[in-house]
Design a protein around this motif. Structure first.
Motif, PDB file in Angstrom:
ATOM      1  N   ASP A 242       0.840  -1.195   0.000  1.00  0.00           N
ATOM      2  CA  ASP A 242       0.000   0.000   0.000  1.00  0.00           C
ATOM      3  C   ASP A 242       0.873   1.242   0.000  1.00  0.00           C
ATOM      4  N   GLU A 244       2.561   4.036  -2.978  1.00  0.00           N
ATOM      5  CA  GLU A 244       2.647   4.437  -4.381  1.00  0.00           C
ATOM      6  C   GLU A 244       4.057   4.310  -4.934  1.00  0.00           C
ATOM      7  N   ALA A 356       1.668   5.061 -10.778  1.00  0.00           N
ATOM      8  CA  ALA A 356       1.130   5.996  -9.785  1.00  0.00           C
ATOM      9  C   ALA A 356      -0.360   6.245 -10.014  1.00  0.00           C
ATOM     10  N   ASN A 357      -0.746   6.386 -11.279  1.00  0.00           N
ATOM     11  CA  ASN A 357      -2.143   6.672 -11.592  1.00  0.00           C
ATOM     12  C   ASN A 357      -3.060   5.524 -11.181  1.00  0.00           C
ATOM     13  N   TYR A 358      -2.697   4.298 -11.563  1.00  0.00           N
ATOM     14  CA  TYR A 358      -3.571   3.166 -11.247  1.00  0.00           C
ATOM     15  C   TYR A 358      -3.553   2.833  -9.760  1.00  0.00           C
ATOM     16  N   PHE A 359      -2.454   3.126  -9.082  1.00  0.00           N
ATOM     17  CA  PHE A 359      -2.454   2.952  -7.628  1.00  0.00           C
ATOM     18  C   PHE A 359      -3.492   3.871  -6.991  1.00  0.00           C
ATOM     19  N   ASN A 360      -3.510   5.116  -7.423  1.00  0.00           N
ATOM     20  CA  ASN A 360      -4.474   6.065  -6.872  1.00  0.00           C
ATOM     21  C   ASN A 360      -5.907   5.693  -7.262  1.00  0.00           C
ATOM     22  N   THR A 363      -6.924   2.807  -5.017  1.00  0.00           N
ATOM     23  CA  THR A 363      -7.122   3.272  -3.648  1.00  0.00           C
ATOM     24  C   THR A 363      -8.402   4.091  -3.507  1.00  0.00           C
ATOM     25  N   ASP A 364      -8.590   5.020  -4.430  1.00  0.00           N
ATOM     26  CA  ASP A 364      -9.794   5.855  -4.374  1.00  0.00           C
ATOM     27  C   ASP A 364     -11.029   5.090  -4.831  1.00  0.00           C
TER      28      ASP A 364
END
Length: 448
Positions: A242, A244, A356-360, A363-364
């Protein structure tokens, strides 16, 4: 009774039903066997891999053999030599046959250009192998995306049908109330216009479903049957790790597109070395064999092979001037390396951004899915309340229409975000270069 059944009707439009249709792994197995994109990547992989034995051949022994036969015809008198050494003139014509047997064996001893080309071929093969791995990983995502597009499109059709039914009920009720003098003609016109508009939307949704099924068939090469649906109780878990930056670091190390670009630069550097070696001498060892014989029809029985000759030696080749060819080849190799270094940096930045984009997004997406589910439940209650109020005259038709429209929008949003959440988890692993069959099997376990 219709007021009470409407929320149930709209809920059933997106509720998963048990079934025994095709699942995601069925679609994947069909895609592996029939997808032309993956087949093309595999063919290119095998094509580039053959460059290694081609380059290696320049460093291995070269063996050749030859047989030459010549026949020389002459007219008039023919001069021959007798046994005592005198020249004798003979009448008529004749011919002489020459035969030559040759064999050559050569072995490069020093050829720095060929060595560098072999190293470049190895790096090019490794680069193409990573391109194939990227195509294979992308197939996981393409199959899942096309599969989910069918599910979402099917949900959209069901939602629009329920939406259409709701407006049809409003239109029928308004028409009945108008006949009984309980509503105005404007209400009838408004409800009819909305009903026809939603009917057109439903037709568009059905067309989108047909196209989504064709898109999946384009990958699998097989007609699409009944598909299993995504169950409602999805495990809403954060990415592991968890963090980024951990995903960004992984993408820079293991993303196959980045690795392919890195191997391409390595291959280019070896090609620069090979081009520069064009200025350097080469040393080759050689063994030659030659056997010559001659026969003439004017002196039968006198022809035979002469003694064979064998030559052994070293050949040193020193390039002096080739019209600027070597210098131009060096510059070409340098420019190609610089271009591929730019590609490498582009791929690195894209991989870092995607991770970074797909992690966010994952998460969101947890909160997004929960919020969309709660919104659907609240909208269902609102529709029931507005319909009841309109029946007793405390709510206007406009408020009922807005409530129904809001419910349909929330259901559409919910079906999109829940499928996208699962897909984003695959896209995150693809960006990191760690997606594999187990991830697709885990997604398949969420179907019913």
């Amino acid at each position: 009774m219709r007021v009470k059944l409407l929320p149930v009707l709209l809920l059933l439009a997106v509720a998963p039903f048990p079934g025994h249709g095709e699942d995601l792994m069925d679609a994947y197995r069909q895609a592996v066997a029939n997808d032309p994109v993956l087949a093309t990547a595999d063919a290119h992989r095998l094509l580039v891999a053959e460059g290694v034995p081609v380059a290696r051949a320049a460093l291995l022994p070269q063996l050749s053999a030859g047989l030459e036969m010549d026949q020389i015809h002459s007219g008039g008198s023919t001069q021959t030599t007798s046994g005592n050494g005198n020249i004798v003139q003979t009448g008529g014509g004749g011919h002489v046959r020459d035969r030559s047997l040759t064999g050559n064996l050569s072995q490069p001893i020093i050829d720095l250009s060929a060595i560098a080309n072999l190293r470049a071929a190895h790096a090019a093969r490794d680069a193409q192998e990573q391109v194939y791995q990227a195509a294979l990983q992308n197939l996981y995502v393409r199959v899942a995306n096309a599969y989910f597009n069918v599910l979402v499109s099917r949900d959209m059709v069901d939602i629009n049908r329920a939406y259409e039914d709701a407006y049809k009920q409003e239109y029928d009720q308004t028409s009945s109330r108008f006949k009984n003098g309980l509503s105005m003609a404007a209400d009838v016109s408004q409800s009819k216009a909305l009903y026809l508009f939603i009917k057109a939307q439903r037709i568009s949704a059905e067309d989108a479903l047909k196209d989504a099924r064709r898109a999946l068939q384009q990958i699998t090469g097989k007609p699409v049957g009944e598909l299993k649906k995504l169950r409602d109780d999805l495990p809403m878990q954060a990415p592991q790790p968890d963090n980024e930056q951990a995903w960004v670091d992984a993408a820079l190390k293991t993303n196959p597109t980045v690795l392919a670009a890195r191997y391409a630069v390595t291959s280019d550097e070896h090609k620069v070395t090979a081009a520069r070696a064009g200025h350097l001498p080469t040393l080759t060892a050689g063994v030659g064999y030659n056997k010559f014989g001659q026969w003439s029809n004017t002196m039968p029985g006198t022809g035979a092979y002469g003694p064979a000759t064998t030559t052994v030696g070293l050949t040193l080749t020193i390039p002096l001037f080739s019209g600027g060819l070597t210098h131009a080849q060096v510059k070409q190799a340098l420019y190609q390396r610089d271009a591929d270094q730019g590609v490498l940096e582009t791929q690195r930045r894209q991989a870092a951004r995607d991770a970074a984009n797909y992690f966010n997004l994952v998460t969101d997406g947890i909160e997004q899915v929960d919020s969309a589910r709660d919104s659907v439940e609240a909208a269902q209650k609102t529709v029931a309340s507005m319909r009841a109020g309109y029946t007793i005259g405390t709510q206007s038709l406009t408020n009922v229409v807005f409530a129904i429209q809001y419910l349909a929008n929330m259901q559409s949003e919910y079906t999109v975000v829940r499928h996208q959440f699962v897909l984003n988890k695959l896209l995150l692993k693809q960006a990191a270069g760690t997606i594999d069959m187990r991830d697709l099997e885990a997604v398949n376990g969420l179907l019913q």
